[in-house]
Design a protein around this motif. Structure first.
Motif, PDB file in Angstrom:
ATOM      1  N   TRP A  45      41.078  45.302  31.933  1.00 51.03           N
ATOM      2  CA  TRP A  45      40.071  45.390  30.887  1.00 51.03           C
ATOM      3  C   TRP A  45      39.590  46.814  30.682  1.00 51.03           C
ATOM      4  N   PRO A  46      39.165  47.148  29.466  1.00 52.90           N
ATOM      5  CA  PRO A  46      38.632  48.486  29.219  1.00 52.90           C
ATOM      6  C   PRO A  46      37.250  48.657  29.857  1.00 52.90           C
ATOM      7  N   GLY A  47      36.809  49.870  29.922  1.00 52.21           N
ATOM      8  CA  GLY A  47      35.510  50.153  30.530  1.00 52.21           C
ATOM      9  C   GLY A  47      35.702  50.553  31.975  1.00 52.21           C
ATOM     10  N   ASP A  48      35.005  49.888  32.849  1.00 51.98           N
ATOM     11  CA  ASP A  48      35.121  50.168  34.283  1.00 51.98           C
ATOM     12  C   ASP A  48      35.916  49.029  34.913  1.00 51.98           C
ATOM     13  N   PRO A  49      37.214  49.014  34.695  1.00 58.22           N
ATOM     14  CA  PRO A  49      38.031  47.872  35.106  1.00 58.22           C
ATOM     15  C   PRO A  49      38.442  47.937  36.574  1.00 58.22           C
ATOM     16  N   ARG A  50      37.557  47.495  37.440  1.00 56.39           N
ATOM     17  CA  ARG A  50      37.925  47.509  38.841  1.00 56.39           C
ATOM     18  C   ARG A  50      37.228  46.395  39.595  1.00 56.39           C
ATOM     19  N   VAL A  51      37.847  46.021  40.672  1.00 58.04           N
ATOM     20  CA  VAL A  51      37.275  45.086  41.632  1.00 58.04           C
ATOM     21  C   VAL A  51      37.252  45.827  42.956  1.00 58.04           C
ATOM     22  N   ASN A  52      36.090  45.915  43.542  1.00 55.81           N
ATOM     23  CA  ASN A  52      35.913  46.630  44.801  1.00 55.81           C
ATOM     24  C   ASN A  52      35.543  45.607  45.864  1.00 55.81           C
ATOM     25  N   ILE A  53      36.363  45.496  46.900  1.00 55.13           N
ATOM     26  CA  ILE A  53      36.041  44.568  47.978  1.00 55.13           C
ATOM     27  C   ILE A  53      35.837  45.358  49.267  1.00 55.13           C
ATOM     28  N   GLY A  59      34.527  40.625  59.848  1.00 52.95           N
ATOM     29  CA  GLY A  59      35.860  40.335  59.314  1.00 52.95           C
ATOM     30  C   GLY A  59      35.838  39.420  58.103  1.00 52.95           C
ATOM     31  N   GLN A  60      34.648  39.017  57.689  1.00 54.25           N
ATOM     32  CA  GLN A  60      34.509  38.158  56.532  1.00 54.25           C
ATOM     33  C   GLN A  60      34.383  39.010  55.272  1.00 54.25           C
ATOM     34  N   ALA A  61      34.622  38.382  54.138  1.00 56.93           N
ATOM     35  CA  ALA A  61      34.400  39.029  52.852  1.00 56.93           C
ATOM     36  C   ALA A  61      32.934  38.845  52.474  1.00 56.93           C
ATOM     37  N   LYS A  62      32.427  39.762  51.684  1.00 59.35           N
ATOM     38  CA  LYS A  62      31.046  39.642  51.218  1.00 59.35           C
ATOM     39  C   LYS A  62      31.005  38.605  50.091  1.00 59.35           C
ATOM     40  N   PRO A  63      30.074  37.643  50.159  1.00 55.84           N
ATOM     41  CA  PRO A  63      30.042  36.541  49.183  1.00 55.84           C
ATOM     42  C   PRO A  63      29.948  36.998  47.725  1.00 55.84           C
ATOM     43  N   ASN A  64      29.169  38.032  47.436  1.00 57.82           N
ATOM     44  CA  ASN A  64      29.077  38.499  46.053  1.00 57.82           C
ATOM     45  C   ASN A  64      30.414  39.046  45.564  1.00 57.82           C
ATOM     46  N   GLN A  65      31.193  39.635  46.451  1.00 56.90           N
ATOM     47  CA  GLN A  65      32.505  40.149  46.062  1.00 56.90           C
ATOM     48  C   GLN A  65      33.510  39.009  45.890  1.00 56.90           C
ATOM     49  N   VAL A  66      33.349  37.951  46.669  1.00 60.49           N
ATOM     50  CA  VAL A  66      34.196  36.763  46.490  1.00 60.49           C
ATOM     51  C   VAL A  66      33.957  36.199  45.089  1.00 60.49           C
ATOM     52  N   ARG A  67      32.702  36.096  44.698  1.00 56.57           N
ATOM     53  CA  ARG A  67      32.376  35.576  43.363  1.00 56.57           C
ATOM     54  C   ARG A  67      32.892  36.517  42.264  1.00 56.57           C
ATOM     55  N   GLN A  68      32.832  37.825  42.498  1.00 50.11           N
ATOM     56  CA  GLN A  68      33.343  38.799  41.529  1.00 50.11           C
ATOM     57  C   GLN A  68      34.850  38.610  41.336  1.00 50.11           C
ATOM     58  N   VAL A  69      35.565  38.432  42.419  1.00 50.20           N
ATOM     59  CA  VAL A  69      37.018  38.235  42.335  1.00 50.20           C
ATOM     60  C   VAL A  69      37.329  36.921  41.622  1.00 50.20           C
ATOM     61  N   LEU A  70      36.616  35.855  41.962  1.00 42.23           N
ATOM     62  CA  LEU A  70      36.828  34.567  41.287  1.00 42.23           C
ATOM     63  C   LEU A  70      36.628  34.707  39.777  1.00 42.23           C
ATOM     64  N   SER A  71      35.582  35.401  39.383  1.00 48.78           N
ATOM     65  CA  SER A  71      35.301  35.605  37.969  1.00 48.78           C
ATOM     66  C   SER A  71      36.419  36.386  37.285  1.00 48.78           C
ATOM     67  N   ALA A  72      36.900  37.435  37.930  1.00 48.17           N
ATOM     68  CA  ALA A  72      37.983  38.247  37.354  1.00 48.17           C
ATOM     69  C   ALA A  72      39.283  37.449  37.256  1.00 48.17           C
ATOM     70  N   VAL A  73      39.584  36.659  38.262  1.00 52.09           N
ATOM     71  CA  VAL A  73      40.803  35.836  38.243  1.00 52.09           C
ATOM     72  C   VAL A  73      40.712  34.802  37.117  1.00 52.09           C
ATOM     73  N   GLU A  74      39.538  34.175  36.966  1.00 52.69           N
ATOM     74  CA  GLU A  74      39.344  33.198  35.888  1.00 52.69           C
ATOM     75  C   GLU A  74      39.498  33.863  34.517  1.00 52.69           C
ATOM     76  N   LYS A  75      38.943  35.044  34.360  1.00 50.67           N
ATOM     77  CA  LYS A  75      39.056  35.768  33.084  1.00 50.67           C
ATOM     78  C   LYS A  75      40.517  36.064  32.772  1.00 50.67           C
ATOM     79  N   MET A  76      41.270  36.468  33.786  1.00 48.28           N
ATOM     80  CA  MET A  76      42.697  36.742  33.573  1.00 48.28           C
ATOM     81  C   MET A  76      43.437  35.474  33.165  1.00 48.28           C
ATOM     82  N   LYS A  77      43.120  34.349  33.823  1.00 49.05           N
ATOM     83  CA  LYS A  77      43.769  33.080  33.481  1.00 49.05           C
ATOM     84  C   LYS A  77      43.457  32.676  32.052  1.00 49.05           C
TER      85      LYS A  77
END
Length: 84
Positions: A45-53, A59-77
């Motif tokens: 996407w244009p703008g600031d197109p990045r996902v930072n994890i 050793g766990q992922a940060k929950p807000n970043q998990v939600r960010q990735v889910l949102s980006a994956v859904e947008k791509m789908k």
């Protein structure tokens, strides 16, 4: 990958960083930047197109970043389905 995505949607507080990173690599390709605790992935996407994890200390992922990735994956789908 669908199994990890389902687990992410069900419980974003209990996702391993390595699993989140696998989803990101599968969805966005190799990280454009990677350090010991961070990985930055480019999105189409244009703008600031990045996902930072970032890996939490346990050793766990940060929950807000998990939600960010889910949102980006859904947008791509959605965009892929719109183009068909």
């Amino acid at each position: 990958m669908e199994k990890i995505l389902a687990k992410m949607a069900e419980s974003p507080n209990n996702i391993r960083y390595d699993d989140l990173k696998k989803v990101c690599i599968d969805s966005f390709g190799d990280p454009r930047q990677e350090s010991t605790s961070h990985a930055v992935f480019k999105t189409p996407w244009p703008g600031d197109p990045r996902v930072n994890i970032q890996k939490a200390k346990n050793g766990q992922a940060k929950p807000n970043q998990v939600r960010q990735v889910l949102s980006a994956v859904e947008k791509m789908k959605e965009e892929t389905n719109d183009g068909e």
